[in-house]
Motif scaffolding. Structure first.
Motif, short mmCIF file in Angstrom:
data_model
loop_
_atom_site.label_atom_id
_atom_site.label_comp_id
_atom_site.label_asym_id
_atom_site.label_seq_id
_atom_site.Cartn_x
_atom_site.Cartn_y
_atom_site.Cartn_z
N THR A 156 -106.14 -3.29 88.59
CA THR A 156 -104.89 -2.52 88.54
C THR A 156 -103.87 -3.20 87.63
N ASP A 157 -103.81 -4.52 87.74
CA ASP A 157 -102.89 -5.28 86.89
C ASP A 157 -103.26 -5.14 85.42
N LEU A 158 -104.55 -5.19 85.12
CA LEU A 158 -104.99 -5.04 83.73
C LEU A 158 -104.70 -3.62 83.23
N ALA A 159 -104.85 -2.63 84.12
CA ALA A 159 -104.53 -1.25 83.71
C ALA A 159 -103.05 -1.12 83.39
N GLU A 160 -102.19 -1.77 84.17
CA GLU A 160 -100.75 -1.75 83.88
C GLU A 160 -100.45 -2.44 82.55
N THR A 161 -101.18 -3.53 82.29
CA THR A 161 -100.99 -4.21 81.00
C THR A 161 -101.37 -3.30 79.85
N ALA A 162 -102.52 -2.60 79.99
CA ALA A 162 -102.94 -1.67 78.95
C ALA A 162 -101.93 -0.54 78.77
N GLU A 163 -101.35 -0.08 79.90
CA GLU A 163 -100.34 0.98 79.81
C GLU A 163 -99.09 0.48 79.09
N ARG A 164 -98.73 -0.79 79.35
CA ARG A 164 -97.59 -1.37 78.65
C ARG A 164 -97.84 -1.43 77.15
N LEU A 165 -99.08 -1.78 76.78
CA LEU A 165 -99.40 -1.80 75.35
C LEU A 165 -99.22 -0.42 74.73
N PRO A 170 -95.85 -4.85 73.60
CA PRO A 170 -97.10 -5.58 73.39
C PRO A 170 -97.05 -7.06 73.73
N ARG A 171 -96.11 -7.49 74.55
CA ARG A 171 -96.06 -8.91 74.88
C ARG A 171 -97.23 -9.29 75.78
N PRO A 172 -97.99 -10.31 75.40
CA PRO A 172 -99.12 -10.75 76.26
C PRO A 172 -98.61 -11.36 77.54
N ARG A 173 -99.40 -11.22 78.62
CA ARG A 173 -98.98 -11.72 79.93
C ARG A 173 -99.56 -13.09 80.24
N HIS A 174 -100.68 -13.45 79.62
CA HIS A 174 -101.32 -14.75 79.83
C HIS A 174 -101.58 -15.00 81.32
N LYS A 175 -102.00 -13.96 82.03
CA LYS A 175 -102.31 -14.09 83.46
C LYS A 175 -103.81 -14.04 83.66
N ARG A 176 -104.32 -14.98 84.46
CA ARG A 176 -105.75 -15.04 84.72
C ARG A 176 -106.00 -14.96 86.22
N VAL A 185 -111.63 -9.81 80.12
CA VAL A 185 -110.86 -8.60 79.79
C VAL A 185 -109.40 -8.96 79.52
N ALA A 186 -108.84 -9.87 80.34
CA ALA A 186 -107.46 -10.29 80.13
C ALA A 186 -107.29 -10.98 78.78
N ASP A 187 -108.29 -11.80 78.40
CA ASP A 187 -108.23 -12.45 77.08
C ASP A 187 -108.21 -11.41 75.96
N VAL A 188 -109.07 -10.40 76.10
CA VAL A 188 -109.12 -9.36 75.07
C VAL A 188 -107.80 -8.60 75.00
N LEU A 189 -107.23 -8.26 76.17
CA LEU A 189 -105.95 -7.53 76.18
C LEU A 189 -104.83 -8.38 75.59
N ASP A 190 -104.81 -9.67 75.94
CA ASP A 190 -103.77 -10.54 75.38
C ASP A 190 -103.94 -10.67 73.86
N GLY A 191 -105.20 -10.79 73.41
CA GLY A 191 -105.43 -10.84 71.97
C GLY A 191 -104.99 -9.55 71.30
N SER A 192 -105.31 -8.42 71.94
CA SER A 192 -104.88 -7.13 71.37
C SER A 192 -103.36 -7.03 71.36
N ALA A 193 -102.72 -7.52 72.45
CA ALA A 193 -101.26 -7.47 72.51
C ALA A 193 -100.64 -8.28 71.38
N GLU A 194 -101.20 -9.46 71.13
CA GLU A 194 -100.66 -10.28 70.05
C GLU A 194 -100.85 -9.61 68.69
N ARG A 195 -102.03 -9.01 68.51
CA ARG A 195 -102.26 -8.31 67.23
C ARG A 195 -101.32 -7.11 67.07
N ILE A 196 -101.15 -6.34 68.18
CA ILE A 196 -100.25 -5.19 68.12
C ILE A 196 -98.81 -5.65 67.87
N ALA A 197 -98.45 -6.76 68.52
CA ALA A 197 -97.09 -7.27 68.30
C ALA A 197 -96.87 -7.64 66.84
#
Length: 424
Positions: A156-165, A170-176, A185-197
């Motif tokens: 659910t947390d990762l889905a919220e992160t994806a929704e935020r993106l 696009p700020r990465p959350r760095h939460k594990r 999956v969190a690493d990939v989302l954080d990497g995507s967030a940094e690229r989108i940012a």
């Protein structure tokens, strides 16, 4: 997902209980029955031994003498040749457990015990097994719920992160979460967030640079075209047209250079949003960090204001100001909303020493910082604010007060009159 995990775990536990529970019931029932038969046999052997010894010693043999030798609710019958049968206890009715033994003096001893005693003992055993099985089911459900939450909550947390993106934040959350697959999956989302940012920053910088660098050539081109419209002299028209073509070539060079130095842009547009939601989000995200630092972050001012912009970009601007106050400021950080004209203003202030006098307005320039930091945060924050038509200003240096100005659309609510309230 939680329900599936709980149901699957519960199904496995029930199957295990059914397999082992039925086997245990069968084994225990047989054990109890065999144990009862062994007790009756032992009673008969002991009683026939006593009768043998009394016959050899020519002692009295009667029900009154032997009644203490028969325990419980058992019944015993002693048959001695030449004498009347001796009955000890009440003869049970129905199904019984029976044992018959012959003595050395040709006497016969029969001991009986009602099978209902075995049935009661089997029932008690079944009750204990059922209680243990129930406890096992309860423990399995609790463990399944815990495990389901451990797996489902991060999803659910990762889905919220994806929704935020997707909403432009696009700020990465760095939460594990301690689960390798979910952490991946969190690493990939954080990497995507940094690229989108980076892409969003490059896009906004491209717009700002284009606005600055194209303004002068366009003004010059406009002047040449005006000259052409005001003259009838072919030589002047030709000369001005040649100069205009040169201006067009320079415009083309500027555009090509800007596009070459930027990432592929993603189209976005400003929307009307509620400032309270963005402020609440920032307070929720930054309050733990301030609590760890022994400081507080509060908000006050007008509520239910709407502004025009990108919610994610506004959130990033506020995050930059709040982070700047956390790193360089002191005391309580306050976010206050107010209205000036047709603009909504969010002021961010703290109780720290403020901006050094030698920096002044240069605080928004890139690579300008009062301490050992990159100096990019406030510059990017100003770019983000300006990208949607707002602006970021330093209203006061000591103590520091930064103001984010956004176009405002009044929210049609009865309480829009301006209730002042502090939220901690």
């Amino acid at each position: 997902m939680r329900r599936r995990l709980i149901n699957s775990t519960l199904a496995v536990v029930l199957v295990v209980i059914a397999v082992f529970g039925v086997s245990l019931v069968i084994v225990e029932t047989r054990t109890i029955s065999n144990s009862a038969q062994e007790r009756v046999d032992s009673e008969a052997v002991r009683l026939v031994s006593i009768v043998d010894s009394r016959i050899l010693g020519d002692e009295l043999i009667s029900a009154g003498v032997l009644k203490d030798q028969v325990t419980g609710d058992r019944y015993a019958r002693i048959e001695i040749p030449g004498r009347a049968d001796i009955h000890i206890g009440d003869k049970p009715t129905g199904d019984v457990i029976k044992s018959t033994r012959k003595g050395e003096q040709r006497e016969t001893v029969t001991v009986q015990e009602p099978r209902s005693a075995v049935t009661r003992e089997v029932g008690r055993t079944l009750l204990i097994i059922a209680a243990v099985a129930l406890l096992a089911v309860i423990a399995a459900v609790l463990l399944a719920v815990r495990q389901a939450n451990r797996l489902a909550s991060p999803l659910t947390d990762l889905a919220e992160t994806a929704e935020r993106l997707g909403s432009g934040d696009p700020r990465p959350r760095h939460k594990r979460y301690g689960v390798p697959e979910l952490d991946r999956v969190a690493d990939v989302l954080d990497g995507s967030a940094e690229r989108i940012a980076r892409m969003l920053t490059a896009e906004r910088r491209l717009a700002a640079d284009a606005s600055h660098q194209l303004r002068t050539p366009l003004t010059a081109l406009s002047m040449r075209l005006e000259e052409i419209t005001l003259t009838d002299d072919p030589d002047i028209v030709k000369e001005e047209a040649t100069i205009a073509l040169g201006q067009v070539e320079r415009l083309t060079d500027v555009v090509e250079r800007l596009l070459t130095n930027s990432r592929d842009p993603r189209t976005g547009s400003a929307v009307t949003f509620d400032l309270d939601e963005v402020i609440k989000q920032q307070l929720a995200e930054w309050r733990p960090a301030y609590r760890n630092a022994g400081r507080a972050i509060v908000s006050s001012g007008k509520h239910h204001l709407q502004a025009v912009g990108t919610p994610g970009a506004v959130a990033q601007v506020l995050a930059a100001l709040i982070e700047n106050s956390l790193m360089h400021g002191g005391g309580t950080v306050a976010l206050r909303t107010r209205v000036t004209g047709n603009q909504a203003v969010i002021e961010v202030t703290d109780e720290g020493p403020g901006v050094p006098a030698d920096l002044g307005a240069r605080i928004f320039e890139r690579a300008i910082s009062g301490r050992n930091s990159t100096g990019i945060g406030l510059a990017v924050a100003r770019d983000l604010a300006e990208a949607d038509g707002g602006r970021l200003e330093m209203l006061q240096a000591q103590p520091p007060v930064f103001g984010l100005f956004l176009s405002r659309t009044p929210l049609k609510r009865p309480q829009d009159g301006g209730d002042e309230q502090t939220v901690r």
